[in-house]
Write an enzyme that holds these catalytic residues in place. Sequence first.
Site, PDB file in Angstrom:
ATOM      1  N   ASP A   1      50.310  91.592  17.828  1.00  0.00           N
ATOM      2  CA  ASP A   1      50.972  92.458  18.813  1.00  0.00           C
ATOM      3  C   ASP A   1      50.076  92.887  19.966  1.00  0.00           C
ATOM      4  O   ASP A   1      50.548  93.479  20.912  1.00  0.00           O
ATOM      5  CB  ASP A   1      51.494  93.727  18.114  1.00  0.00           C
ATOM      6  CG  ASP A   1      50.349  94.638  17.710  1.00  0.00           C
ATOM      7  OD1 ASP A   1      49.279  94.115  17.350  1.00  0.00           O
ATOM      8  OD2 ASP A   1      50.506  95.863  17.755  1.00  0.00           O
TER       9      ASP A   1
ATOM     10  N   ASP B   1      48.236  89.801  11.962  1.00  0.00           N
ATOM     11  CA  ASP B   1      47.310  90.820  12.448  1.00  0.00           C
ATOM     12  C   ASP B   1      47.693  92.083  11.678  1.00  0.00           C
ATOM     13  O   ASP B   1      48.847  92.233  11.288  1.00  0.00           O
ATOM     14  CB  ASP B   1      47.537  90.994  13.955  1.00  0.00           C
ATOM     15  CG  ASP B   1      46.919  92.277  14.462  1.00  0.00           C
ATOM     16  OD1 ASP B   1      45.724  92.461  14.226  1.00  0.00           O
ATOM     17  OD2 ASP B   1      47.634  93.093  15.064  1.00  0.00           O
ATOM     18  N   LYS B   2      46.751  93.000  11.458  1.00  0.00           N
ATOM     19  CA  LYS B   2      47.098  94.184  10.666  1.00  0.00           C
ATOM     20  C   LYS B   2      47.753  95.276  11.514  1.00  0.00           C
ATOM     21  O   LYS B   2      48.922  95.595  11.355  1.00  0.00           O
ATOM     22  CB  LYS B   2      45.861  94.758   9.963  1.00  0.00           C
ATOM     23  CG  LYS B   2      46.185  96.011   9.141  1.00  0.00           C
ATOM     24  CD  LYS B   2      44.943  96.623   8.546  1.00  0.00           C
ATOM     25  CE  LYS B   2      44.128  97.391   9.561  1.00  0.00           C
ATOM     26  NZ  LYS B   2      44.766  98.649  10.015  1.00  0.00           N
ATOM     27  N   THR B   3      46.950  95.831  12.438  1.00  0.00           N
ATOM     28  CA  THR B   3      47.413  97.010  13.175  1.00  0.00           C
ATOM     29  C   THR B   3      48.633  96.698  14.028  1.00  0.00           C
ATOM     30  O   THR B   3      48.578  95.820  14.875  1.00  0.00           O
ATOM     31  CB  THR B   3      46.281  97.525  14.085  1.00  0.00           C
ATOM     32  OG1 THR B   3      45.107  97.599  13.293  1.00  0.00           O
ATOM     33  CG2 THR B   3      46.618  98.876  14.655  1.00  0.00           C
TER      34      THR B   3
ATOM     35  N   THR C   1      42.014  90.976  11.030  1.00  0.00           N
ATOM     36  CA  THR C   1      42.040  92.264  11.726  1.00  0.00           C
ATOM     37  C   THR C   1      40.677  92.607  12.299  1.00  0.00           C
ATOM     38  O   THR C   1      39.644  92.181  11.778  1.00  0.00           O
ATOM     39  CB  THR C   1      42.521  93.394  10.784  1.00  0.00           C
ATOM     40  OG1 THR C   1      42.482  94.624  11.485  1.00  0.00           O
ATOM     41  CG2 THR C   1      41.660  93.484   9.535  1.00  0.00           C
ATOM     42  N   GLY C   2      40.693  93.377  13.367  1.00  0.00           N
ATOM     43  CA  GLY C   2      39.447  93.870  13.959  1.00  0.00           C
ATOM     44  C   GLY C   2      38.996  95.123  13.231  1.00  0.00           C
ATOM     45  O   GLY C   2      37.890  95.617  13.429  1.00  0.00           O
TER      46      GLY C   2
ATOM     47  N   ASP D   1      45.168  89.687  20.162  1.00  0.00           N
ATOM     48  CA  ASP D   1      45.802  88.605  19.403  1.00  0.00           C
ATOM     49  C   ASP D   1      46.224  87.444  20.298  1.00  0.00           C
ATOM     50  O   ASP D   1      46.552  86.373  19.810  1.00  0.00           O
ATOM     51  CB  ASP D   1      47.065  89.125  18.684  1.00  0.00           C
ATOM     52  CG  ASP D   1      46.736  90.264  17.733  1.00  0.00           C
ATOM     53  OD1 ASP D   1      45.694  90.166  17.071  1.00  0.00           O
ATOM     54  OD2 ASP D   1      47.495  91.242  17.676  1.00  0.00           O
TER      55      ASP D   1
END
Length: 712
Positions: A604, A407-409, A557-558, A608
């Site tokens: 995180d 996941d990115k953020t 990612t969103g 997710d």
Amino acid sequence: MSNNHKKHNSSHAEHQHDHQHREEEHQHDQNHKSTHEHHHHHDGAHHDHSSHDDHQGHDHHGHGHHDHGDMVSDFKKRFYISLATTIPILILSPMIQNFIGVDWRFPFDQYILFALATFVFFYGGWPFITGGVSELKDKNPGMMTLIGLAILVAYGYSSLTVFGWEGKDFFWELATLIDIMLLGHWIEMRSVMGASNALEELVKLMPNEAHKLDENDNVTDVPTSELKHDDKVLIKPGEKIPVDGTIFEGNSAIDESMLTGESVPIEKEKGDEVIGGSVNKEGSIKVTVEKTGEDSYLSQVITLVREAQESKSKTQDLTNRAAKWLFYIALASGFITLFIWLLLGYQFDAALERMVTVMVITCPHALGLAAPLVIAVSTSISAKQGLLIRNRANFEGARNLNAVVFDKTGTLTKGEFGVTNIVPQEGYEENDILTWAASLEQNSEHPIAAGIVNSAKDKDLQLKKIEEFESITGKGIEGKIEGRKVNVVSPGYVADNTMDYDQDQFEHLSEEGKTVVFLLLDDELAGMIALADMVRETAKEAVASLKEEGIHTIMLTGDNQKVADWVAKQIGIDEVYAEVLPDDKANQVKKIKQKGWEVAMTGDGVNDAPALATADLGIAIGAGTDVAMESADVVLVKSNPKDVVSLMNLSGKTYRKMVQNLWCAAGYNIVAIPLAAGVLAPIGLILSPAVGAVLMSLSTIIVAINAKLLKA
């Protein structure tokens, strides 16, 4: 949702949210510790209704869900009490007395022995019997079934010998087997974290109460569960939004990062939708309730997590697979032994004794400790490295991974702003721009301010003293420093006042998904500052190491495509899926799995959780939400993506150790079963139970020493 993505850079105010990210990171670490302590506290709480729990817990146990923190103390108690009862059983056993050459027989001693053994069988052996039953119901025999078979046969046969059947009793074998198996399960459970509460954690995200408005705008606090479609609620600054709904009055920045992964708080106004569980940052808003209960976004996430967990719990870990084979071998060799001895013309009681010996020996004591000791060592090594292993079966599989999805953020990035570019106008230096901006921003609370101030501190710049300060909603902030008027404003403000600036540079920065603010000194443009969610340095190293191992790295990612591409380029990730909605994250993971790959997901946030539960290995970042941690198989306490690499290495080493140990444990069987079956009987060599006991102790000791040799 998509509109909000487009509004990404529209105004400075869009990001006004108390810069809680830092506190949140810290808070989550705290939460995390408390979750952990909660499990341990939980342990003691359950041990009274043990028989009930046993059944419950063991239902899962067969599924490789070794996550019942509340059963640790129950196993511990059963182990100590059974161990204490085993001592008189050993002293009273005729076989043990013969072995050490004494005769302590007395009238009715066998009945006392029978009574003590019956207690150990029912009290100590109960978890294995109920566990075996539930494994057989699932048509998936494993460790529990094997132990259950051995103790049932030993107890049944030995009881017959007390009441007149010709033969020797196996009560000592029964008691020591139960003790060692209880010890193994206790060690294993203690080393693996407590029960999985993912769903409870998700439910906790929803506030219990809401401020409901009546026709006259009077507020009454009601339980969230009582809200209905079209009710009106008030949400004050800093509060969680209780339901999914639409704003009909007020505007605010809403932090949805926990739910959607969108890194920047989103400015919302009348007519925009809000999601239950997200946090209202700055203004009071009034919302019309749209979805409640089962229909709400969070409930749908809960359902996704539940489904994913149920589908995954069928996996069996290595010991259970080994035990399954031994169970079939025990049954087969027992009956073959019985028939051959009968065919050779022996009495039924002699043949039965051989059969029982074979079936009891097939469940090696060493097997009970082969895996738990390796797990205990591996868990303590991993804990020192900051990895908490929650699901053993999936951790064992980490050595076979083909792809890691990030996941990115908050995972690859820190989830907090930092300055990436400073573009000064002629006559200004970069550090001047940063000093003026940071001096003005030191009084402000939003993430952009925190990012600018922290960047100035990192460069050891001296901040100037503010004389006046005010915030202009939607435009930016204004203040007086050293007698000069200073503004930090949004691109919108600059455009409205038709100021000249480097449009190309601005476009280029915006394309990369960066947020750009402008510094004005006495209403003259001095420069622009670009900020972005900061990439974790460790993420680059992690991706490089994974590539060396030939593992695909993918980012989900969103957040919007441009931001995602910019981050991926910095880190070196191959594949990017952006603007993915949370329920799609789990589907994307499924698609990757359909290639026949073993996939790990690292994330995180709440968004997710379904994907973490769907992946072959779910890895949560410790600074994330409790929900993510609870749906994961492994938690990275230090929030360092590089730990994914250590995790895979440790998984491989642990697995190799376990295979060695299972061979040691089963090796004893490979020798002992034929001897016990009487293969060498024609030359007068039958494995006496006493010699069997010595061999058994040796294999157990070898297994224990081998486990201790596991190194990180």
